[in-house]
Design an enzyme around this catalytic site. Structure first.
Site, short mmCIF file in Angstrom:
data_model
loop_
_atom_site.label_atom_id
_atom_site.label_comp_id
_atom_site.label_asym_id
_atom_site.label_seq_id
_atom_site.Cartn_x
_atom_site.Cartn_y
_atom_site.Cartn_z
N LYS A 1 0.83 -1.21 0.00
CA LYS A 1 0.00 0.00 0.00
C LYS A 1 0.86 1.26 0.00
O LYS A 1 0.52 2.25 -0.66
CB LYS A 1 -0.97 -0.02 1.18
CG LYS A 1 -1.91 -1.21 1.09
CD LYS A 1 -2.86 -1.33 2.26
CE LYS A 1 -3.47 -2.72 2.36
NZ LYS A 1 -2.53 -3.75 2.83
N CYS B 1 -7.36 -7.48 7.36
CA CYS B 1 -7.78 -8.56 6.48
C CYS B 1 -8.51 -9.60 7.34
O CYS B 1 -8.31 -10.80 7.20
CB CYS B 1 -6.62 -9.15 5.71
SG CYS B 1 -5.19 -9.54 6.69
#
Lengths: 438, 167
Positions: A265, A380
């Site tokens: 990211k 996640c």
């Protein structure tokens, strides 16, 4: 130089047995896999991977069958023999290897493990499985653990959080994960890179609603991807690619990625706006090296610091950030398809501890955000305790914080934030929340 | 043809650095064939001249099952190394010790053949491991150097004791 006749290089099956045994003893699948892979001939590596990941993915089911085939349990030191038995069953039930070959090769692998004594046992158990296959497979469907190949506590947790979706989640967790790419839009458009892949004979498709995402029909070695070493693409699930859009980016911002490794990211943010001042933090010095590698492959730069994000006195220079991304450590209950060893390694008591870590990150980093700045919290995980309940509690503690509603919802609306469940759009399970500083 | 005597660790002569071969002549070819015979007899899959007390940059290798594919490398140089691979190695100069050593998985090497002509080759797997092991000998290096001090000392003590018994 000489080599011992008996110290032949490992075959795919004996090597996978060692990996599975190590995972049952607490080592991560990835670590064990990389370690043993080095001892294998190129020709054995693909079957080795298929067997190691496949058996761990179906471990609860295979263990259920395996225990019924043994008259008494094997000793702990013979965990590799048990692993070999489960692998034999796995080949017979799930792989397109002819039964006789699966049987004889699995029996032969005993020799390479120096467990010659076990070859008779493995042979007898696998032949018993073949004889009683119908009855055994019927018993598998009668219990949740064996039917869905998850430990009981994980099944219960999904059931209580997602009474209408738990079957979808469990089934998605057992799928082989697709390989997805993020095209570096500074180098190529999605369409251009798809054309390059077509020239290289790598079948691929655009990912829906994901302007730089590509789905490969089959996983492949990253180095065979055109331009990979020069930063044309990175490997990243579509779910993670959606994070950057939530950050409401523009040029000239000060940005913190608080749990950055391996840097997917961080790099994505900089690909979009390379002039942003990016601080990439990770608690592990070792894992931070991956961030460095990814940055340099993509010709990007960021300030990389190895530090505990919560310990702000130690690393923060006092200048606030416009954007903070907390991709928090979590149970991984949304990405079990990519990390099937979570089924064996994660314990129920871990969840509370992880939730505490997440809370500490939110509480300690919030003061580092500028007024009107944006904090994006992601995991996640598919558990509410780590996601919407975590954010709800934070909003109650922190009156300066309010939920920000992004222009495009990245997933289904949760009580607070957005939840992608495993199986939604064939993406990883993921949670997103955007918080605005009043 | 003749069988040659193989030096054993910790013989200091194994630590000498071998000299480049200036001319590939009949003497060198004779030495190469004697080394090959010695290696097959041992049996081993590779032998460096250093191990038979000849300080010359010459190695012989045959990793084939049938022992019908000998390879001679004179003045070998590693050009490229790539990847990693673990292999349980043993050495004719270090009897009865087998230990895991990590070396490059793929290599490219340049050398002279028995006709004195330069050639380059690529190798992977066991052949790559063996070439690197033998080139080490020419530098005075042994595979036990990659082990922990403790393991090396234990092997050394055992071999010293063994040699005393032979005397």
């Amino acid at each position: 130089m000489i080599i011992l006749a008996k110290s032949k290089t490992l075959c795919a099956r004996s090597a996978a047995a060692l990996v599975i045994h190590r995972v049952t003893q607490g080592q991560s699948l990835n670590t064990a896999f990389v370690d043993i892979n080095k001892r294998l001939d190129e020709s054995q590596r693909s079957l080795f991977q298929q067997l190691s990941y496949g058996v761990i993915r179906w471990y609860p089911t295979l263990e259920f069958i395996g225990k019924q085939l043994l008259s008494k349990p094997l000793k702990t030191k013979d965990g590799d023999v048990f692993a070999l038995l489960l692998m034999g069953i796995y080949q017979l039930r799930s792989l397109r290897i002819p039964d006789h070959a699966a049987l004889s090769e699995t029996v032969n692998a005993c020799k390479l493990l120096n467990k010659q004594w076990a070859s008779g046992l493995i042979n007898a158990c696998l032949r018993n499985y073949q004889r009683q296959q119908d009855a055994l497979e019927k018993s598998v469907t009668e219990q949740l653990v064996s039917n869905f190949a998850h430990p009981a506590w994980l099944i219960e947790k999904y059931q209580s959080d997602w009474p209408d979706h738990w079957r979808q989640i469990l089934e998605a967790n057992n799928q082989q994960p697709p390989m997805m790419l993020r095209v570096n839009r500074r180098e190529y458009s999605q369409t251009d890179y798809l054309a390059l892949l077509a020239t290289a004979n790598i079948p691929a498709y655009a990912i829906e609603n994901c302007p730089q995402g590509i789905l490969l029909e089959q996983a492949c070695d990253v180095f065979s991807l055109p331009g990979f070493v020069d930063g044309a693409v990175s490997v990243q699930d579509g779910a993670a690619q959606q994070v950057v859009d939530l950050l409401d980016l523009q040029s000239g911002l000060r940005i913190l990625d608080a749990c950055a490794a391996p840097g997917g990211k961080t790099c994505h943010i900089l690909e979009r706006f390379p002039t942003n001042q990016m601080t990439a933090l990770d608690i592990s010095d070792e894992r931070l090296k991956q961030v460095d590698e990814n940055l340099s492959r993509l010709h990007l730069s960021a300030t990389c610091l190895a530090a505990d994000a919560c310990d702000t006195q130690n690393w923060w220079n006092g200048e606030q950030f416009d954007r903070i991304l907390i991709d928090a450590p979590c149970s991984g209950s949304g990405v079990i398809r990519r990390h099937p060893d979570i089924k064996l390694l994660r314990k129920p008591e871990d969840i509370q501890q992880l939730a505490q870590q997440q809370q500490d990150l939110l509480d300690n980093l919030w003061p580092l955000l500028k007024p009107d700045g944006l904090l994006v919290y992601t995991t996640c995980s598919a558990f509410k305790q780590e996601n919407e309940l975590q954010i709800e509690a934070f909003l109650l503690r922190q009156p300066d914080a309010m939920e920000h509603v992004p222009a495009m919802a990245p997933a289904r609306r949760a009580g607070f934030g957005y939840q992608l469940l495993p199986g939604d759009n064939d993406l990883d399970g993921f949670y997103y929340a955007c918080l605005r500083h009043r | 043809m003749a069988l040659l005597n193989i030096l054993h660790f910790p013989d200091p002569r194994l630590r000498q650095k071998a000299l480049p071969i200036k001319k590939v002549d009949d003497d060198i070819r004779q030495l190469a064939h004697d080394m090959l015979e010695t290696m097959y007899d041992a049996p081993g899959i590779g032998l460096a001249a250093t191990q038979v007390n000849e300080q010359k940059r010459l190695i012989v290798i045959d990793v084939s099952e049938e022992k019908d594919s000998p390879l001679f490398l004179i003045n070998p140089e590693l050009l490229v190394t790539e990847g990693e691979r673990d292999f349980e190695e043993g050495c004719l100069s270090v009897p009865e010790a087998y230990e895991m050593v990590t070396r490059a998985d793929k290599i490219r090497v340049r050398a002279l053949n028995l006709q004195g002509e330069t050639f380059e080759m690529e190798a992977d797997g066991i052949l790559a491991t063996c070439i690197q092991h033998e080139i080490d000998h020419l530098e005075g290096k042994l595979f036990v150097d990659y082990l922990s001090n403790l393991k090396r000392q234990r092997i050394k003590k055992r071999l010293e004791k063994h040699q005393k018994q032979k005397l």
